[in-house]
Enzyme design. Structure first.
Site, mmCIF file in Angstrom:
data_model
loop_
_atom_site.group_PDB
_atom_site.id
_atom_site.type_symbol
_atom_site.label_atom_id
_atom_site.label_comp_id
_atom_site.label_asym_id
_atom_site.label_seq_id
_atom_site.Cartn_x
_atom_site.Cartn_y
_atom_site.Cartn_z
ATOM 1 N N CYS A 249 2.685 6.433 7.880
ATOM 2 C CA CYS A 249 4.044 7.040 7.476
ATOM 3 C C CYS A 249 4.485 6.728 6.072
ATOM 4 C CB CYS A 249 5.181 6.329 8.671
ATOM 5 S SG CYS A 249 6.580 6.973 8.452
ATOM 6 N N HIS B 91 2.912 2.385 2.084
ATOM 7 C CA HIS B 91 3.230 3.086 3.389
ATOM 8 C C HIS B 91 4.090 2.063 4.445
ATOM 9 C CE1 HIS B 91 -0.888 1.789 4.724
ATOM 10 N NE2 HIS B 91 -0.326 1.238 5.353
ATOM 11 N N ASN C 178 0.642 -1.250 -0.105
ATOM 12 C CA ASN C 178 -0.054 0.062 0.116
ATOM 13 C C ASN C 178 0.763 1.339 -0.188
ATOM 14 O OD1 ASN C 178 -2.644 -1.352 -0.078
ATOM 15 N ND2 ASN C 178 -2.684 -1.536 2.155
#
Length: 391
Positions: free
Chosen positions: A305, A270, A268
């Site tokens: 993040c 991240h 994804n």
């Protein structure tokens, strides 16, 4: 009659059409439960292109993702997953796993990162055998259609015993409803040899729009896909979960300028949540880690993040329980003198088994303000034998 090659493979798709089979190399396989023939053709540059051919031939032009051919993702529910040593048992997915050498630390005991990775893998394999998996990271067909992905909002893991190198374990995982727009996923890890439960885990998942990065309600289409798999069962019962306090720059331990690497990113795009745990544990003193092992961890996720973020890891010990603050040097020397006697050993073991806890915070360092990634709490106990089997 078989269908064979119509045009060469592109980087993402292979286009096929019905015709008389060629004399190229053939192999039999299944895609979505259907028997197919794989034609292995060499292109001009020498690379092998793989195409599929369905039977019977009806003159239809098919477009099939090459990744789907290679992964062989099932489109129907399967009760047995032969290649992954998994099967459906009373609605839950059970997978048999051998602890590999690269999943243990110097003490030959599985690391917490390895355990978390196994939880993630079995969850994905559960979606796989359900016949709901699309080509996303655990996303169903309805989710891909609505551009949705799963994100974890809370996770709790309790570990009573750690599996050792070469040990065979069984991991059960299942799902259930969590409120109106969440899904709960639970796990249980146990020894195949003795049935002893090693660990339990539970988590809450919500949906996010992959483009806007905003949380989304569960569409009825997706709810219809996943709700038949819901089980009213909990691995960990936590009636009133305690709040994890936010830390600031006055925390006792701070590790700054942590930069995600490309290898830290998941499908994804991240940072994978297992990396978060590694950043948290790096703030704890080595001396403590040498004599203690993690017994539980609670994670509350705030935001994702990315690869360009600069991360700071903060850690604060629970001063009321931290042994350096509650045991004076004289008491420790007295215990040391008693060492070697049976009752002194019991005192030491009792002392070591007292739980110690830390509060953690990962945040993204910003010019104006710092944004929270995840809050956490870890609980620890003194290291004991890694083979807790009765004599």
């Amino acid at each position: 009659m078989w269908c064979s090659l119509f045009s060469a493979s592109t980087s993402h798709f292979t286009i096929i059409k019905c015709s008389i089979p060629s004399d190229n190399q053939e192999s039999k396989n299944t895609i979505n439960g259907n028997a197919v023939k794989l034609d292995m053709l060499k292109s001009k540059n020498g690379h092998v292109a793989t195409t599929t051919s369905f039977s019977p031939c009806d003159g239809t032009l098919y477009t099939i993702p090459v990744s789907q051919i290679r992964q062989n993702i099932p489109s129907k529910k399967q009760l047995v997953d032969t290649y992954r040593q998994g099967l459906i048992v009373e609605g839950a997915y059970r997978q048999t796993v051998v602890i590999r050498s690269y999943e243990v630390g110097p003490d030959k005991v599985a690391t917490i990162e390895s355990i978390l990775n196994l939880l993630q893998e079995t969850a994905l394999n559960h979606v796989w055998v359900s016949g709901l998996l699309s080509d996303g990271f655990g996303a169903t067909h309805g989710m891909m259609k609505n551009n949705l992905i799963w994100v974890v909002s809370r996770m709790q893991v309790q570990i009573d015993h750690y599996p050792i190198w070469g040990e065979i374990i069984e991991i059960d995982t299942w799902v259930g409803a969590s409120g109106k727009n969440g899904m709960r996923r639970d796990w249980q890890i146990r020894s195949q040899a003795t049935g002893l439960v090693f660990a339990r885990a539970t988590s809450i998942w919500v949906m996010m729009n992959q483009q806007t990065r905003r949380l989304s309600k569960i569409p009825e289409e997706v709810r219809a896909e996943i709700s038949p798999w819901f089980i009213n069962k909990q691995a960990i019962k936590e009636e009133n979960p305690s709040k994890i306090e936010k830390l600031d720059d006055t925390a006792k331990y701070i590790l700054s300028n942590l930069k995600p690497k490309r290898s830290d990113l998941d499908m994804n795009h991240h940072v994978n949540n297992v990396k978060y745990v590694r950043w948290m544990l790096e703030t704890i003193p080595d001396q403590f880690l040498e004599s203690h092992q993690l017994s539980s961890i609670v994670l509350e996720y705030r935001r994702e993040c990315g690869s360009a973020d600069i991360v700071q890891s903060l850690c604060e010990p629970d001063e009321e329980r931290f042994f350096d603050d509650v045991v004076d040097d004289q008491h420790k020397r007295r215990i040391s003198v008693l060492h070697g006697f049976s009752f002194a050993t019991e005192i030491l073991e009792s002392f070591n088994q007292r739980p110690f806890s830390y509060t953690h915070l990962l945040q993204i360092k910003g010019q104006i303000k710092n944004e929270e990634i995840v809050r956490g709490r870890t609980t620890w106990k003194g290291k004991i034998s890694s083979i807790p089997f009765p004599a």
